[in-house]
Scaffold this motif. Sequence first.
Motif, PDB file in Angstrom:
ATOM      1  N   PRO A  52       0.830  -1.212   0.000  1.00 27.57           N
ATOM      2  CA  PRO A  52       0.000   0.000   0.000  1.00 27.57           C
ATOM      3  C   PRO A  52       0.862   1.258   0.000  1.00 27.57           C
ATOM      4  O   PRO A  52       1.969   1.272   0.556  1.00 27.57           O
ATOM      5  CB  PRO A  52      -0.797  -0.125   1.297  1.00 27.57           C
ATOM      6  CG  PRO A  52      -0.803  -1.588   1.604  1.00 27.57           C
ATOM      7  CD  PRO A  52       0.520  -2.103   1.127  1.00 27.57           C
ATOM      8  N   SER A  53       0.353   2.301  -0.615  1.00 23.07           N
ATOM      9  CA  SER A  53       1.105   3.553  -0.682  1.00 23.07           C
ATOM     10  C   SER A  53       1.032   4.340   0.615  1.00 23.07           C
ATOM     11  O   SER A  53       1.856   5.235   0.858  1.00 23.07           O
ATOM     12  CB  SER A  53       0.580   4.416  -1.832  1.00 23.07           C
ATOM     13  OG  SER A  53      -0.794   4.714  -1.647  1.00 23.07           O
ATOM     14  N   ASP A  54       0.043   4.026   1.444  1.00 21.84           N
ATOM     15  CA  ASP A  54      -0.131   4.678   2.751  1.00 21.84           C
ATOM     16  C   ASP A  54      -0.538   3.616   3.762  1.00 21.84           C
ATOM     17  O   ASP A  54      -1.066   2.562   3.383  1.00 21.84           O
ATOM     18  CB  ASP A  54      -1.221   5.758   2.688  1.00 21.84           C
ATOM     19  CG  ASP A  54      -0.914   6.863   1.693  1.00 21.84           C
ATOM     20  OD1 ASP A  54       0.062   7.588   1.919  1.00 21.84           O
ATOM     21  OD2 ASP A  54      -1.652   6.968   0.686  1.00 21.84           O
ATOM     22  N   LEU A  56      -2.701   1.463   6.141  1.00 20.10           N
ATOM     23  CA  LEU A  56      -4.117   1.127   6.130  1.00 20.10           C
ATOM     24  C   LEU A  56      -4.661   1.101   7.561  1.00 20.10           C
ATOM     25  O   LEU A  56      -3.918   0.864   8.511  1.00 20.10           O
ATOM     26  CB  LEU A  56      -4.338  -0.228   5.467  1.00 20.10           C
ATOM     27  CG  LEU A  56      -3.827  -0.367   4.029  1.00 20.10           C
ATOM     28  CD1 LEU A  56      -4.092  -1.775   3.513  1.00 20.10           C
ATOM     29  CD2 LEU A  56      -4.476   0.666   3.115  1.00 20.10           C
ATOM     30  N   MET A  96      -4.705   2.222  -7.478  1.00 23.70           N
ATOM     31  CA  MET A  96      -3.640   3.026  -6.883  1.00 23.70           C
ATOM     32  C   MET A  96      -3.143   4.129  -7.808  1.00 23.70           C
ATOM     33  O   MET A  96      -2.914   5.268  -7.374  1.00 23.70           O
ATOM     34  CB  MET A  96      -2.476   2.119  -6.463  1.00 23.70           C
ATOM     35  CG  MET A  96      -2.815   1.167  -5.322  1.00 23.70           C
ATOM     36  SD  MET A  96      -1.432   0.077  -4.844  1.00 23.70           S
ATOM     37  CE  MET A  96      -0.304   1.256  -4.083  1.00 23.70           C
ATOM     38  N   TRP A 101      -5.864   5.669  -4.725  1.00 27.70           N
ATOM     39  CA  TRP A 101      -6.175   5.072  -3.442  1.00 27.70           C
ATOM     40  C   TRP A 101      -4.920   4.435  -2.869  1.00 27.70           C
ATOM     41  O   TRP A 101      -3.948   4.180  -3.581  1.00 27.70           O
ATOM     42  CB  TRP A 101      -7.274   4.031  -3.593  1.00 27.70           C
ATOM     43  CG  TRP A 101      -8.594   4.590  -4.032  1.00 27.70           C
ATOM     44  CD1 TRP A 101      -8.993   5.893  -3.987  1.00 27.70           C
ATOM     45  CD2 TRP A 101      -9.689   3.859  -4.609  1.00 27.70           C
ATOM     46  NE1 TRP A 101     -10.271   6.023  -4.486  1.00 27.70           N
ATOM     47  CE2 TRP A 101     -10.718   4.794  -4.872  1.00 27.70           C
ATOM     48  CE3 TRP A 101      -9.896   2.516  -4.915  1.00 27.70           C
ATOM     49  CZ2 TRP A 101     -11.943   4.419  -5.430  1.00 27.70           C
ATOM     50  CZ3 TRP A 101     -11.110   2.131  -5.468  1.00 27.70           C
ATOM     51  CH2 TRP A 101     -12.118   3.070  -5.718  1.00 27.70           C
ATOM     52  N   SER A 102      -4.950   4.130  -1.596  1.00 27.71           N
ATOM     53  CA  SER A 102      -3.789   3.537  -0.932  1.00 27.71           C
ATOM     54  C   SER A 102      -3.529   2.110  -1.379  1.00 27.71           C
ATOM     55  O   SER A 102      -2.384   1.633  -1.322  1.00 27.71           O
ATOM     56  CB  SER A 102      -3.993   3.555   0.589  1.00 27.71           C
ATOM     57  OG  SER A 102      -4.160   4.872   1.060  1.00 27.71           O
ATOM     58  N   ASP A 103      -4.573   1.424  -1.825  1.00 29.29           N
ATOM     59  CA  ASP A 103      -4.463   0.000  -2.146  1.00 29.29           C
ATOM     60  C   ASP A 103      -5.703  -0.380  -2.966  1.00 29.29           C
ATOM     61  O   ASP A 103      -6.529   0.479  -3.295  1.00 29.29           O
ATOM     62  CB  ASP A 103      -4.407  -0.806  -0.838  1.00 29.29           C
ATOM     63  CG  ASP A 103      -3.928  -2.243  -1.012  1.00 29.29           C
ATOM     64  OD1 ASP A 103      -3.609  -2.645  -2.144  1.00 29.29           O
ATOM     65  OD2 ASP A 103      -3.880  -2.966   0.005  1.00 29.29           O
ATOM     66  N   ARG A 120      -7.783  -5.776  -0.710  1.00 30.34           N
ATOM     67  CA  ARG A 120      -7.001  -4.876   0.141  1.00 30.34           C
ATOM     68  C   ARG A 120      -6.213  -5.677   1.171  1.00 30.34           C
ATOM     69  O   ARG A 120      -6.722  -6.650   1.740  1.00 30.34           O
ATOM     70  CB  ARG A 120      -7.953  -3.888   0.821  1.00 30.34           C
ATOM     71  CG  ARG A 120      -7.261  -2.894   1.751  1.00 30.34           C
ATOM     72  CD  ARG A 120      -8.083  -1.645   1.972  1.00 30.34           C
ATOM     73  NE  ARG A 120      -8.108  -0.837   0.753  1.00 30.34           N
ATOM     74  CZ  ARG A 120      -8.099   0.501   0.729  1.00 30.34           C
ATOM     75  NH1 ARG A 120      -8.054   1.192   1.867  1.00 30.34           N
ATOM     76  NH2 ARG A 120      -8.139   1.158  -0.408  1.00 30.34           N
TER      77      ARG A 120
END
Length: 219
Positions: A52-54, A56, A96, A101-103, A120
């Motif tokens: 994930p980019s951020d 969760l 993404m 989105w984060s995932d 996710r």
Amino acid sequence: MSDFIIDRRTLLRSAALTGLALGGVALGAGSAAAAVTVPAIASCATWGARQPSDPLTVLPHKPVRILIHHTDTPNSTDYSQAHAYALARSIQNDHMDVNHWSDTGQHFTNTRGGYVLEGRHNSLSTLKGGTEIVRAAHCPGQNDIAIGIENEGNYMTVEPPAKLYSSLVTLCAYVCHQYGISPNDIQGHRDYIATDCPGDVLYKKLPQLRKDVAAKLGG
């Protein structure tokens, strides 16, 4: 002798608890506990997900419903596991890189070949635990309280393949069992936002899906 007399209510309660201890579903009076099939679900690591980019968020409560979606992608005739994994990666990249989105937005993906994949990150571990839900991005207002299941394909005018429908029933039954969700609380994406999703045909199958999931749960 009176010390060993057990009233009917106590007996039924004990039977229900025994059913749960054995991994079954506690049912109403007069019913037997039914074992629920645990579906094979490919984890994010298995199908090659990006991280994930951020961070969760895992929320300390159970979801209250299941939302059914369709991916609105071509109705592929490639029913292989390799295709299923490639689809999962494609969805994640789109969510993404395009949606930012984060995932992956949904919790789980169900393919036309009947393969079920974690969407996710943390969706599989929280499902197994049965007490938490990872915040998702599949439907505004429902991301904290509803499990989102994407079904590969477009079902506006065609029936979903038998393998997809069968794996959807099994997955929904397991989710309902783990979280104590009633089959009556399996709903469509369009019930909560203006969208064609999950397609006219699949949406019309939801009453049958509820019945089939209830049967899997033993009542």
